[in-house]
Design a protein around this motif. Sequence first.
Motif, short mmCIF file in Angstrom:
data_model
loop_
_atom_site.label_atom_id
_atom_site.label_comp_id
_atom_site.label_asym_id
_atom_site.label_seq_id
_atom_site.Cartn_x
_atom_site.Cartn_y
_atom_site.Cartn_z
N SER A 188 0.82 -1.20 0.00
CA SER A 188 0.00 0.00 0.00
C SER A 188 0.85 1.26 0.00
N VAL A 189 0.22 2.35 -0.39
CA VAL A 189 0.84 3.67 -0.32
C VAL A 189 -0.26 4.67 0.00
N VAL A 190 0.05 5.60 0.89
CA VAL A 190 -0.88 6.69 1.22
C VAL A 190 -0.09 7.99 1.16
N ALA A 191 -0.67 9.02 0.55
CA ALA A 191 -0.02 10.32 0.44
C ALA A 191 -1.04 11.41 0.75
N TRP A 192 -0.54 12.58 1.12
CA TRP A 192 -1.42 13.68 1.48
C TRP A 192 -0.70 15.01 1.31
N SER A 199 5.23 22.22 -12.69
CA SER A 199 6.00 20.99 -12.89
C SER A 199 5.20 19.80 -12.40
N VAL A 200 5.23 18.74 -13.17
CA VAL A 200 4.65 17.46 -12.77
C VAL A 200 5.81 16.56 -12.35
N ARG A 201 5.74 16.03 -11.12
CA ARG A 201 6.81 15.17 -10.60
C ARG A 201 6.23 13.85 -10.11
N VAL A 202 7.08 12.81 -10.18
CA VAL A 202 6.69 11.47 -9.72
C VAL A 202 7.84 10.88 -8.92
N ALA A 203 7.52 10.35 -7.73
CA ALA A 203 8.48 9.59 -6.94
C ALA A 203 8.07 8.13 -6.97
N VAL A 204 9.05 7.24 -7.16
CA VAL A 204 8.79 5.80 -7.30
C VAL A 204 9.51 5.05 -6.20
N GLY A 236 4.08 0.60 2.37
CA GLY A 236 4.38 -0.68 2.99
C GLY A 236 4.28 -1.81 1.99
N ASP A 237 4.99 -2.91 2.25
CA ASP A 237 5.01 -4.05 1.33
C ASP A 237 4.10 -5.19 1.77
N ALA A 238 3.43 -5.07 2.91
CA ALA A 238 2.58 -6.13 3.42
C ALA A 238 1.35 -5.52 4.09
N PRO A 239 0.28 -6.32 4.26
CA PRO A 239 -0.92 -5.79 4.92
C PRO A 239 -0.62 -5.23 6.30
N LEU A 240 -1.28 -4.11 6.63
CA LEU A 240 -1.15 -3.45 7.93
C LEU A 240 0.27 -3.02 8.22
N GLU A 241 1.07 -2.79 7.19
CA GLU A 241 2.46 -2.37 7.36
C GLU A 241 2.71 -1.10 6.57
N LEU A 242 3.12 -0.05 7.25
CA LEU A 242 3.48 1.19 6.58
C LEU A 242 4.82 1.66 7.13
N GLY A 243 5.72 2.06 6.23
CA GLY A 243 7.02 2.56 6.65
C GLY A 243 6.92 3.98 7.20
N ARG A 244 8.06 4.55 7.47
CA ARG A 244 8.10 5.89 8.05
C ARG A 244 7.58 6.94 7.07
N ARG A 245 7.15 8.05 7.61
CA ARG A 245 6.67 9.16 6.78
C ARG A 245 7.82 9.79 6.03
N ARG A 246 7.61 10.06 4.74
CA ARG A 246 8.64 10.64 3.90
C ARG A 246 8.10 11.90 3.23
N ARG A 247 8.80 13.02 3.35
CA ARG A 247 8.40 14.24 2.66
C ARG A 247 8.97 14.20 1.24
N LEU A 248 8.08 14.21 0.26
CA LEU A 248 8.48 14.11 -1.13
C LEU A 248 8.66 15.47 -1.78
N PHE A 273 11.05 5.56 -1.32
CA PHE A 273 10.87 6.45 -2.46
C PHE A 273 12.18 7.14 -2.83
N GLY A 274 12.44 7.22 -4.13
CA GLY A 274 13.54 8.03 -4.61
C GLY A 274 13.11 9.48 -4.72
N ARG A 275 14.00 10.32 -5.21
CA ARG A 275 13.65 11.73 -5.41
C ARG A 275 12.58 11.86 -6.48
N GLY A 276 11.76 12.91 -6.34
CA GLY A 276 10.73 13.14 -7.34
C GLY A 276 11.34 13.43 -8.70
N GLN A 277 10.93 12.70 -9.71
CA GLN A 277 11.44 12.89 -11.07
C GLN A 277 10.57 13.90 -11.81
N LEU A 278 11.20 14.81 -12.50
CA LEU A 278 10.47 15.79 -13.31
C LEU A 278 10.02 15.12 -14.60
#
Length: 202
Positions: free
Chosen positions: A43-47, A105-110, A62-74, A117-122
Amino acid sequence: MRLFIRTASVLVALAAAAPAQAATVSPAGVRSPQLAVNADGASVVAWERLTKHAIAIEARAGDAPLELGRRRRLSADGHQPQVAVGADGTKAVMWLEEDASRRRSVRVAVARPGHGFGRGQLVARRRGNVSVVGIAIQPTGRVVAVWQRTAGRLAFALALRGHAFGRSHDVAAITQPAAGSIPVDPRDGSVVIAYDTPPTPS
């Protein structure tokens, strides 16, 4: 009138069972939460998070149910987040930024499976009425970003697994895109984009 969501929560439902209890996954003072999950529970959640001088884009994954990693500012100054999770566990967050000269600018982090997540790509930058439409991930892990360009056109760019986004391509002249979730056919990875077309002169 502005309405602000105090926190973002994730509600996980199990097949043939009662939903699990909601869990708070963000700090207070966020808005526009977006959530995606795949069949394996990745899963992934962003805001958007209001800061003193701007609006930041933050995410957790997160890579598994009920698992989310630390918050990351993108992004320290962005808005309109869109999210997707592929069948292989690849996750992506797409958003829009605008600088002091009014260039958008439209950016995407993967985040590939097992990685953050890596840096946001332009993927696009121009002056004018640019807006994000949505993002999708094909079964091979290829990321598809779709946005609306100036002059009423949809555009997209692709990023193969382990590669940066390539050049953008126009799709069609439109009047109004259907923003949000972009369906992916699990059989062959086809991506479906819905949009209105300009009226035909009578």
